[in-house]
Scaffold this motif. Structure first.
Motif, PDB file in Angstrom:
ATOM      1  N   THR A  85      25.364  46.564  55.194  1.00 46.66           N
ATOM      2  CA  THR A  85      24.720  47.400  56.027  1.00 46.66           C
ATOM      3  C   THR A  85      23.409  46.585  56.358  1.00 46.66           C
ATOM      4  O   THR A  85      22.673  45.963  55.455  1.00 46.66           O
ATOM      5  N   THR A 112      14.182  55.632  68.609  1.00 46.83           N
ATOM      6  CA  THR A 112      15.668  55.097  68.771  1.00 46.83           C
ATOM      7  C   THR A 112      16.056  55.415  70.183  1.00 46.83           C
ATOM      8  O   THR A 112      16.104  56.439  70.731  1.00 46.83           O
ATOM      9  N   GLY A 114      19.314  53.897  71.333  1.00 47.41           N
ATOM     10  CA  GLY A 114      20.701  53.616  71.443  1.00 47.41           C
ATOM     11  C   GLY A 114      21.009  52.170  72.073  1.00 47.41           C
ATOM     12  O   GLY A 114      22.105  52.072  72.556  1.00 47.41           O
ATOM     13  N   HIS A 117      23.817  48.979  68.008  1.00 49.61           N
ATOM     14  CA  HIS A 117      24.921  49.687  67.407  1.00 49.61           C
ATOM     15  C   HIS A 117      24.284  50.325  66.101  1.00 49.61           C
ATOM     16  O   HIS A 117      24.120  49.937  65.132  1.00 49.61           O
ATOM     17  N   GLU A 118      23.964  51.501  66.156  1.00 50.75           N
ATOM     18  CA  GLU A 118      23.065  52.285  65.194  1.00 50.75           C
ATOM     19  C   GLU A 118      23.661  52.259  63.923  1.00 50.75           C
ATOM     20  O   GLU A 118      23.145  52.536  62.802  1.00 50.75           O
ATOM     21  N   ARG A 119      24.881  52.481  63.974  1.00 51.54           N
ATOM     22  CA  ARG A 119      26.118  52.715  62.780  1.00 51.54           C
ATOM     23  C   ARG A 119      26.008  51.457  61.766  1.00 51.54           C
ATOM     24  O   ARG A 119      25.998  51.421  60.535  1.00 51.54           O
ATOM     25  N   SER A 120      25.383  50.245  62.417  1.00 51.24           N
ATOM     26  CA  SER A 120      25.163  49.177  61.502  1.00 51.24           C
ATOM     27  C   SER A 120      23.867  49.036  60.646  1.00 51.24           C
ATOM     28  O   SER A 120      23.834  48.299  59.815  1.00 51.24           O
ATOM     29  N   TYR A 121      23.049  50.086  60.870  1.00 51.70           N
ATOM     30  CA  TYR A 121      21.450  49.768  60.487  1.00 51.70           C
ATOM     31  C   TYR A 121      21.495  50.576  59.322  1.00 51.70           C
ATOM     32  O   TYR A 121      21.853  52.021  59.608  1.00 51.70           O
ATOM     33  N   ILE A 127      16.716  50.537  62.797  1.00 51.80           N
ATOM     34  CA  ILE A 127      17.212  50.647  63.955  1.00 51.80           C
ATOM     35  C   ILE A 127      15.985  50.142  64.926  1.00 51.80           C
ATOM     36  O   ILE A 127      16.122  49.446  65.850  1.00 51.80           O
TER      37      ILE A 127
END
Length: 256
Positions: A85, A112, A114, A117-121, A127
């Motif tokens: 992560t 934030t 968008g 790629h918010e799932r990576s942070y 973010i």
């Protein structure tokens, strides 16, 4: 004539040892100064954003922990490691070679959008930093935070080779056995044992200095004990000085 020849050889030998000693001290100064200058220092979340906005980020890294096991001997600092992560720790290097880091878990305000790629942070703070990286066009600067760490490692290796060579093949020590100085040089932090050896021990002393008998020399067990004691006391001293002077003057070696 024979006495003059011996004196001439002794003079040449002393000059050779003097040059070697100065070279080792120079290596120590380079390593110590580089390590202190580039040691990671903590900064605020807002300062990270300000440096990004001003384009003062030469390289950056994401991580979730500092790995102190990979640091180089004497002057090494911990490396920023990641388990996958991106974040919550964000480290960056400025053009002057200084290294900074911040914990993106702690921030005042962040929005934030968008755009990344918010799932990576690891959370909204990370973010927000990623968005600023993108806005500043600095995403391609992901890289090594401490390239000068190779200089520190190289000088440390060079000093170690010289030390081992002198201890094994050089003149016998006078104040302590070879093992006594070996443990002091290896265990005392920041290479201070090396400086003590250079200042006190034969062959750096003049040939006319009185030599102590071998039975009076300090042995390896004492060097080992003194080395451990010095390591403990130096850790305590650094902790106290860090509290009094702050991270700027006494950076934490574990950076975390």
């Amino acid at each position: 004539m024979i006495d003059e020849t011996r004196a001439l050889r002794a003079g040449r030998g002393w000059r050779w040892w003097a040059v070697l000693r100065l070279s080792i001290v120079a290596l120590w100064l380079v390593a110590a100064g580089t390590a202190w200058w580039t040691a990671p220092r903590q900064q605020s979340y807002d300062q990270a954003g300000a440096d990004l906005a001003a384009g003062r980020v030469v390289a950056y890294q994401w991580g979730d922990r500092w790995d102190a096991n990979r640091r180089t001997p004497w002057f090494g600092t911990a490396d920023l490691e990641s388990s996958g992560t991106l974040g919550p720790l964000f480290g960056w290097r400025t053009p002057d070679g200084r290294v900074w880091w911040t914990d993106t878990t702690y921030f005042g305000e962040v929005t934030t959008t968008g755009t990344v790629h918010e799932r990576s942070y690891a959370g909204p703070g990370a973010i927000g930093i990623a968005q600023q990286l993108q806005a500043a066009g600095l995403e391609g600067r992901n890289g090594v935070l401490q390239p000068l760490g190779q200089v520190v490692a190289g000088t440390g290796l060079a000093a170690a080779v010289v030390i081992i060579g002198v201890l094994l093949a050089g003149p016998a020590p006078v104040l302590g056995t070879r093992w006594f100085w070996f443990w002091l040089v290896c265990l005392v932090p920041f290479g201070l044992g090396l400086l003590w050896w250079l200042a006190r021990e034969h062959p750096w002393a003049h040939s006319g200095s009185p030599h102590t008998g071998p039975r009076q020399r300090s042995h390896g067990a004492l060097g080992f004990a003194l080395g451990l004691l010095a390591a403990l006391l130096s850790s305590m001293l650094l902790l106290v000085l860090g509290q009094l002077l702050g991270d700027w003057w006494v950076p934490r070696l574990d950076a975390g």
